[in-house]
Every structure is written in C-alpha cells, then in structure tokens.
Design an enzyme around this catalytic site. Structure first.
Site, PDB file in Angstrom:
ATOM      1  N   ILE A 151       0.839  -1.202   0.000  1.00 26.56           N
ATOM      2  CA  ILE A 151       0.000   0.000   0.000  1.00 26.56           C
ATOM      3  C   ILE A 151       0.870   1.246   0.000  1.00 26.56           C
ATOM      4  CG2 ILE A 151      -1.800   1.280   1.211  1.00 26.56           C
ATOM      5  CD1 ILE A 151      -2.769  -1.391   2.357  1.00 26.56           C
ATOM      6  N   ALA A 230      -4.071   2.938   8.356  1.00 26.94           N
ATOM      7  CA  ALA A 230      -3.518   1.606   8.611  1.00 26.94           C
ATOM      8  C   ALA A 230      -4.186   0.978   9.833  1.00 26.94           C
ATOM      9  CB  ALA A 230      -2.005   1.694   8.790  1.00 26.94           C
ATOM     10  N   ARG A 231      -3.655   1.243  11.021  1.00 30.37           N
ATOM     11  CA  ARG A 231      -4.227   0.742  12.272  1.00 30.37           C
ATOM     12  C   ARG A 231      -4.066   1.822  13.336  1.00 30.37           C
ATOM     13  NH1 ARG A 231      -7.288  -4.069  11.959  1.00 30.37           N
ATOM     14  NH2 ARG A 231      -6.682  -4.892   9.929  1.00 30.37           N
ATOM     15  N   ASP A 255      -8.758   7.288   9.705  1.00 29.65           N
ATOM     16  CA  ASP A 255      -9.761   6.282   9.362  1.00 29.65           C
ATOM     17  C   ASP A 255      -9.770   5.139  10.363  1.00 29.65           C
ATOM     18  OD1 ASP A 255     -11.763   5.181   7.547  1.00 29.65           O
ATOM     19  OD2 ASP A 255     -10.254   3.708   6.948  1.00 29.65           O
ATOM     20  N   GLU A 260     -12.733   0.774  18.084  1.00 28.80           N
ATOM     21  CA  GLU A 260     -13.697   0.946  17.002  1.00 28.80           C
ATOM     22  C   GLU A 260     -14.945   0.130  17.308  1.00 28.80           C
ATOM     23  OE1 GLU A 260     -11.794   0.055  13.266  1.00 28.80           O
ATOM     24  OE2 GLU A 260     -10.199   1.516  13.604  1.00 28.80           O
ATOM     25  N   HIS A 279     -13.396   3.766   9.397  1.00 25.67           N
ATOM     26  CA  HIS A 279     -12.678   2.608   8.843  1.00 25.67           C
ATOM     27  C   HIS A 279     -13.235   2.253   7.455  1.00 25.67           C
ATOM     28  CE1 HIS A 279      -9.953  -0.852  10.333  1.00 25.67           C
ATOM     29  NE2 HIS A 279      -9.870  -0.740   9.021  1.00 25.67           N
ATOM     30  N   GLY A 281     -11.441   2.381   4.725  1.00 23.55           N
ATOM     31  CA  GLY A 281     -10.348   2.058   3.808  1.00 23.55           C
ATOM     32  C   GLY A 281     -10.587   0.844   2.943  1.00 23.55           C
TER      33      GLY A 281
END
Length: 315
Positions: A151, A230-231, A255, A260, A279, A281
């Site tokens: 990515i 990403a995270r 994101d 979450e 989230h 993505g």
C-alpha cells in the site's frame, strides 16, 4: 460443501465471480446481518469470514462443531485463536485478496479533505454561507510514508502524479527499494521531522504498536498533517489528541482508531482540525470482489485436498 459467508453488511458478495464459482461447488448462504449466535452456523463445514468483524476464540469454536475450514479474508487474524483452531483441526485459510489500493486512495482523500477544509466549507455552504479560506495543496509538499509495503508503494507512486516529494521509512527498507517508487529512504525520526504530510501504512505488530509516540509527534512541523489509514494503535492516540488540541500540528485525517467504533464522547470528535472516517479504507466494490475470489481459491483447494495457504499459530 455447505458454505457460509458471514458479516456481509454491504450485501456485496452475492454478485461476485468468486461466489458464482463456489455455488458450483456446494451450497452457499450469505449472511448480510450479524449472526445473532454462532450456533446459527451449525451444519456449515466452511465459513468465509469478512475481515475481523467476528471473533473466533475457543468459546466460538465450541459453538461450531461442524466447521472444518474458515477462509479468513484480509491480511490479519488478530481476532482468531489460532492455537484453538489448530487443536480442533480447523484450517484457517488465508484469503487475503491482495493488497488494498482503496486504503491508499482514501489516504489522499483524507489529505485533501483536511488540508483544503472540504468538510468545513461544505457544511458552511449548506448553511447559506460562502467561505473562502486559504488552503494547502499537495503539489511540492514532502510526503513521508511510514511503511513502504504494497500500500505504501502504491501511495508513493500516486504521490508522483501530484508532484510531491516522497520520503519513506520501513524496518527493512533499502535505498534501492525506495527508489523503485520514486522515494528516498530516511530514518523514521527524519521522516517525521521533515515531512509536510505523514501517512501511516505500516502493519500493526508488537514492533509498530505505539511507533508514532508522543516524542515523534512533537518532532513534526507545526504545519504538518498526519494521515492514518492503517491501524489506530500504531499512533499514540492521546498524544495525537493533545497535539491537535494545542495546534502543535496542523491537522489529521484518521480512518482507524484504538477503539472501534469510536466512542461517542471521544475528544477527536470535537476537534475542527481533524477529518474522521469510520474505517472506510477497505469496504469497496473492488475489495469484496477480491475477497470472494480469494475465498473461492481457498475453499476449492481445500475441497480438492490441495495445500491451502493458512494462518498458523506460533505456539
């Protein structure tokens, strides 16, 4: 085979080519709402799990006596008790679906949204106003990429089209590998110090958890932006909240988060210099197609007695 696709909240799998292939191999049921109880999956010998939406711990496996194989979509199995699966003889197959260019696209969307103040201007326009703030462009800016995997490499290539200067860090990144995508390899601290935009594309691991800590955030330019698709736990979230609240960095586009869904009272929700997405993505038309194809590969190979790429316990 009796195959269950679970957690298809977007009703996206039914028309994919991968599901069409599996319907020729067995009976396919697609669950578009969360399964109330895993006991509802009794009788299925194969499950296609959508990302990390359902946790598979030992108690979950206890409710799934018929399951022999799970095709786990995505690149991670944080939510699966792999040791328990191994003890029970359940194969956790890797249906990665390739890398997620959609997360790379979203990174640029977040950059432009926060730097050009698109959400604020849109909201004001809809209230009858005509705001004309001076905003920041991507062209000529230095983009620092943390994690130059698939990515990150995609993001580096796209950045060239915007006329950006790209620097990058990765734990095993070489000068030559960075140069292949038009980036210059730097140490992580330098990436944070010199970049106008820092975009996170590392994989979450014990080594990257908290990687972007308070000191590294403090080293960023006051005019810099941080983007994370990403995270969440790769970034010290409280340190980031503090830096944004005190305007020690210009803004952020996020994101992903530590928890979450993001709690309703989370302080990030009250900041005007951050753009938040839930989230987004990975859930795209492309990724569902890729996941279905990868799941079909895994389950057909398993049915035919061939080796299946799998997540395995380290214990």
């Amino acid at each position: 085979m009796k195959i269950a696709f679970i957690d298809d909240f977007h009703s996206a799998y039914a028309k994919t080519a991968g599901v069409a292939r599996l319907r020729r191999e067995g009976e396919v049921t697609i669950f578009t709402k969360r399964v109330d109880s895993l006991q509802d999956l009794r009788g299925f010998d194969a499950i296609v799990a959508t990302r990390e939406r359902t946790k598979f711990n030992d108690a979950a496996f206890e409710q799934l006596p018929d399951v022999r194989v799970i095709a786990q979509t995505g690149n991670h199995a944080y939510h699966v008790d792999l040791a328990s699966a191994e003890r029970r003889g359940i194969v956790i197959g890797k249906a990665t679906g390739g890398f997620c260019t959609a997360a790379g696209e979203l990174a640029f969307g977040l950059m432009m949204a926060v730097m050009r103040q698109i959400p604020q201007v849109d909201g004001a326009m809809k209230e009858g106003e005509w705001p004309t703030p001076m905003t920041w462009v991507l062209r000529g800016k230095t983009l620092g990429i943390v994690g130059l995997g698939n990515i990150g490499r995609y993001v580096a290539r796209v950045a060239q089209a915007f006329g950006m200067n790209v620097v990058a860090w990765g734990s095993r990144l070489t000068d030559e590998r960075a140069a292949e995508v038009g980036a210059r390899r730097c140490e992580l601290d330098e990436v944070l110090r010199i970049s106008d935009i820092v975009s996170i594309h590392a994989t979450l691991s014990p080594q990257t958890r908290g990687l972007i800590d308070r000191a590294r955030i403090a080293s960023m330019k006051p005019t810099a932006y941080l983007i994370n698709t990403a995270r969440g736990p790769i970034v010290d979230e409280q340190a980031l909240v503090d830096a944004l609240s005190e305007r020690r960095i210009a803004g952020a586009g996020l994101d992903v988060f530590d928890v979450e869904p993001l709690p309703p009272s989370h302080p990030l929700r009250g900041l005007t210099n951050v753009v938040l997405t839930a989230h987004l993505g990975w859930p795209t038309d492309e990724m569902y197609e890729q996941f279905a194809a990868a799941a079909a590969d895994v389950l057909i190979a398993y049915k035919e007695g061939e080796d299946v790429p799998r997540f395995q316990s380290e214990h």
